[in-house]
Design a protein around this motif. Structure first.
Motif, short mmCIF file in Angstrom:
data_model
loop_
_atom_site.label_atom_id
_atom_site.label_comp_id
_atom_site.label_asym_id
_atom_site.label_seq_id
_atom_site.Cartn_x
_atom_site.Cartn_y
_atom_site.Cartn_z
N CYS A 279 0.82 -1.21 0.00
CA CYS A 279 0.00 0.00 0.00
C CYS A 279 0.86 1.27 0.00
CB CYS A 279 -0.93 0.00 1.21
SG CYS A 279 -0.12 0.42 2.78
N ARG A 280 2.09 1.17 0.50
CA ARG A 280 3.07 2.27 0.57
C ARG A 280 2.72 3.32 1.61
NH1 ARG A 280 4.12 5.43 -3.76
NH2 ARG A 280 6.37 5.40 -3.45
N CYS A 285 5.12 -0.49 5.58
CA CYS A 285 5.65 -0.15 4.26
C CYS A 285 6.76 0.91 4.37
CB CYS A 285 4.53 0.34 3.33
SG CYS A 285 3.58 -1.00 2.57
#
Ligand SMILES: [Zn+2]
Length: 409
Positions: A279-280, A285
């Motif tokens: 998903c960043r 992440c």
């Protein structure tokens, strides 16, 4: 605690001295939501010790004094529960389960677990897949366990997927494993079918030797969770399934490098949100991006800005969970001083030299792999990683003293 298994259905009843709030082995407080869970596709005739150890991975946090199983367990398993937790376990009377010849990998699809699978290319994989619980509302619909299971099947390896709702036995902090070892509950019940004598986990040096993420920031040779002579290590061994840490001697920088260059690289996924990729935007992440950027020696590439809640902890001084990897990243990512890691950088001031030990394998981690599987890991590490010098090994063994001094300063 009383434990009843019906095929893959686990029912447990608390004794008067038990409580619905408890602590996992890592010290994290957990609260019970419900006293049933299910594992799909597991045999009903597994060795009683396997049922017992699988149950213990779920009920341990809430058990105070004794545990009564619905079938007799071996002396060895009862002794391991007593020595490790001070728990009276019974009834006793089964012959112990001999360890089988096969090592399987408990495979999550994350970089550490892919790296562990890469050390043993022939090892079958066992993947734990979260599914909904019939009586507990799913407040975590964004958790894409179906994506992870699909990626596991795409590895081309021999994969056993065990679906379970056991994470919903937790009311707080959120659905999750009551104990870290609960991820292995399915693999344990499959152990006779798969001929298992060992189960490999992707726990790396930080988790095994440096006290790990949210836990202690100190050298932990006698790690309760993951040392072979720790309580969990002895309990699994008593049931003939040795805990094996193929990448227990290397850092997350090395597991990331191994995973990204392995034939399983297209199946690597550490984020549980998102369907087409990480998903960043979550905290995990961000942490992984720091490591990937360091391994690839490129600037940080993240949409997360300093005003976001997941960035908050990086605006505070250390110590941080996984701090060795933060130092590694800070020392290697170009332009890091202009990112939300600037505060961490100003406190830690690491250099490539001060973090180079994180590029090598800590030899005692190989020594503690059971003999049957040791040489393969040793050869792999010699070829792909290299072993630490004595001076570098001392960095592992003095970890924590420097961190605490930093925190006190
Ligand atoms: Zn994410």
């Amino acid at each position: 605690m009383r434990v009843i298994w019906k095929e893959g259905e686990l029912l447990f009843r608390l004794d008067p001295e038990d409580e619905i709030t408890g602590k996992a082995s890592d010290g994290h407080p957990v609260k019970l939501a419900t006293n049933t869970c299910h594992l799909s596709g597991v045999p009903g005739d597994a060795h009683p010790d396997l049922f017992a150890v699988a149950a213990w991975t779920v009920v341990a946090p809430w058990t105070r004094r004794r545990i009564t199983f619905d079938r007799a367990v071996s002396d060895q398993v009862a002794a391991a529960l007593h020595d490790g937790w001070g728990i009276e376990a019974g009834p006793v009377g089964a012959e112990p389960r001999p360890a089988g010849p096969v090592l399987a990998i408990s495979y999550s699809g994350g970089a550490d677990s892919v790296a562990a699978a890469t050390v043993y290319p022939q090892a079958p994989l066992v993947h734990f897949q979260r599914v909904a619980h019939p009586r507990v509302p799913n407040r975590w619909p964004h958790y894409r366990s179906d994506v992870l299971a699909r990626l596991a099947r795409q590895t081309g390896r021999d994969v056993t997927v065990v679906q379970s709702d056991l994470e919903y036995t937790l009311a707080e902090p959120r659905p999750g494993y009551p104990e870290h070892q609960a991820v292995a509950a399915g693999a344990l019940l499959m152990a006779d079918r798969l001929g298992l004598g060992g189960l490999g986990f992707g726990y790396e040096m930080g988790s095994r030797w440096l006290g790990g993420g949210r836990y202690l920031l100190r050298y932990t040779p006698d790690n309760f969770l993951w040392a072979p002579h720790g309580a969990w290590g002895r309990l699994f061994a008593a049931a003939g399934v040795h805990i094996v840490l193929p990448v227990g001697g290397v850092s997350e920088a090395v597991t990331m490098r191994l995973a990204m260059s392995s034939e399983l690289k297209d199946q690597v996924r550490w984020c549980l949100r998102g369907t087409d990729g990480p998903c960043r935007t979550c905290g995990k992440c961000l942490y992984k991006e720091l490591i990937v950027a360091a391994v690839e020696r490129r600037p940080l590439d993240t949409p997360i800005t300093a005003d976001r809640p997941v960035a908050r902890k990086w605006l505070k001084p250390p110590p941080y969970g996984g701090q060795e990897m933060i130092e590694y990243g800070l020392a290697r990512v170009p332009g890091i001083e202009n990112t939300l890691f600037a505060t961490a950088l100003s406190h830690l001031r690491p250099t490539e030299e001060s973090t180079s030990w994180l590029d090598r394998c800590y030899p005692p981690a190989i020594d503690e792999i059971p003999e049957r599987w040791r040489q393969q890991a040793a050869t792999f590490m010699a070829e792909h990683v290299g072993h630490m010098t004595e001076a570098e090994a001392r960095r592992v063994e003095t970890w924590g003293s420097a961190v605490r001094r930093g925190a006190d300063a």
